[in-house]
Design an enzyme around this catalytic site. Sequence first.
Site, PDB file in Angstrom:
ATOM      1  N   TYR A  50       0.846  -1.203   0.000  1.00 44.58           N
ATOM      2  CA  TYR A  50       0.000   0.000   0.000  1.00 44.58           C
ATOM      3  C   TYR A  50       0.879   1.250   0.000  1.00 44.58           C
ATOM      4  O   TYR A  50       0.585   2.226  -0.693  1.00 44.58           O
ATOM      5  CB  TYR A  50      -0.912  -0.014   1.227  1.00 44.58           C
ATOM      6  CG  TYR A  50      -1.910  -1.142   1.183  1.00 44.58           C
ATOM      7  CD1 TYR A  50      -3.105  -1.002   0.489  1.00 44.58           C
ATOM      8  CD2 TYR A  50      -1.642  -2.344   1.817  1.00 44.58           C
ATOM      9  CE1 TYR A  50      -4.015  -2.033   0.452  1.00 44.58           C
ATOM     10  CE2 TYR A  50      -2.550  -3.376   1.786  1.00 44.58           C
ATOM     11  CZ  TYR A  50      -3.732  -3.219   1.104  1.00 44.58           C
ATOM     12  OH  TYR A  50      -4.629  -4.247   1.062  1.00 44.58           O
ATOM     13  N   ASN A 101     -13.405  -0.411  -3.277  1.00 43.61           N
ATOM     14  CA  ASN A 101     -13.346  -0.913  -4.650  1.00 43.61           C
ATOM     15  C   ASN A 101     -14.035  -2.264  -4.753  1.00 43.61           C
ATOM     16  O   ASN A 101     -13.656  -3.221  -4.126  1.00 43.61           O
ATOM     17  CB  ASN A 101     -11.879  -1.054  -5.057  1.00 43.61           C
ATOM     18  CG  ASN A 101     -11.774  -1.774  -6.366  1.00 43.61           C
ATOM     19  OD1 ASN A 101     -12.501  -1.469  -7.289  1.00 43.61           O
ATOM     20  ND2 ASN A 101     -10.894  -2.728  -6.458  1.00 43.61           N
ATOM     21  N   CYS A 120      -6.817  -5.883  -6.904  1.00 45.58           N
ATOM     22  CA  CYS A 120      -6.412  -5.411  -5.584  1.00 45.58           C
ATOM     23  C   CYS A 120      -5.668  -6.504  -4.828  1.00 45.58           C
ATOM     24  O   CYS A 120      -5.016  -6.233  -3.838  1.00 45.58           O
ATOM     25  CB  CYS A 120      -7.639  -4.952  -4.801  1.00 45.58           C
ATOM     26  SG  CYS A 120      -9.091  -5.941  -5.113  1.00 45.58           S
ATOM     27  N   HIS A 121      -5.749  -7.743  -5.289  1.00 44.98           N
ATOM     28  CA  HIS A 121      -5.046  -8.841  -4.612  1.00 44.98           C
ATOM     29  C   HIS A 121      -3.551  -8.719  -4.795  1.00 44.98           C
ATOM     30  O   HIS A 121      -2.774  -9.360  -4.111  1.00 44.98           O
ATOM     31  CB  HIS A 121      -5.553 -10.179  -5.135  1.00 44.98           C
ATOM     32  CG  HIS A 121      -5.497 -10.311  -6.607  1.00 44.98           C
ATOM     33  ND1 HIS A 121      -6.578 -10.033  -7.420  1.00 44.98           N
ATOM     34  CD2 HIS A 121      -4.476 -10.650  -7.407  1.00 44.98           C
ATOM     35  CE1 HIS A 121      -6.182 -10.227  -8.672  1.00 44.98           C
ATOM     36  NE2 HIS A 121      -4.928 -10.592  -8.692  1.00 44.98           N
ATOM     37  N   GLU A 163      -0.371 -16.785 -10.135  1.00 45.43           N
ATOM     38  CA  GLU A 163       0.460 -15.819 -10.861  1.00 45.43           C
ATOM     39  C   GLU A 163       1.929 -15.951 -10.477  1.00 45.43           C
ATOM     40  O   GLU A 163       2.802 -15.436 -11.146  1.00 45.43           O
ATOM     41  CB  GLU A 163      -0.039 -14.411 -10.562  1.00 45.43           C
ATOM     42  CG  GLU A 163      -1.448 -14.203 -11.116  1.00 45.43           C
ATOM     43  CD  GLU A 163      -1.884 -12.774 -10.966  1.00 45.43           C
ATOM     44  OE1 GLU A 163      -1.257 -12.052 -10.196  1.00 45.43           O
ATOM     45  OE2 GLU A 163      -2.850 -12.390 -11.637  1.00 45.43           O
TER      46      GLU A 163
END
Length: 91
Positions: A31, A54, A61-62, A88
Amino acid sequence: MKKLILKNPKTFTEAVHDFVRGISAGKTMTYGEVAKALGKPGAARAVGTALSKNWDPQVPCHRVIRSDGGMGGYNRGMSNKIKILKKEGAL
DNA sequence: TAGTTGACCGGAA
DNA sequence: ATTCCGGCCAACT
C-alpha cells in the site's frame, strides 16, 4: 517525471483503482508503494480505504499487499485472492 | 466545518 | 519474532 496514470481521477480513490488496474500479473506492491507511486508517500492508509471501497474485479487489488507481506481483506473472497497470487507466482 | 472510520506503516516493549 | 502504540491521509456523515 510523468505520472503513470492515464485517467483524470477527481478523487484519490479513483487514482488508486486506476493505478492498481495497471499493475502487471505476478507483481505485488505494498500500500505504501502504491501511495508513493501516486505521489502521496505516507498515504498508505488512504490507499487501503480506497481499495476497500473498490468492488470492481477489473482492479487486481489482490496484488496490493501490506508491507509485512500479508493482505488486509478482499471484497471478492480471501481464498480466491490467495489462489490467484499463487497462480500468478507472486506468492 | 468538524468528527469518525478504515484492506496501513514504523517504531518500541 | 510477536504485540502494543501513535501517526498519516482521504472519504463519508
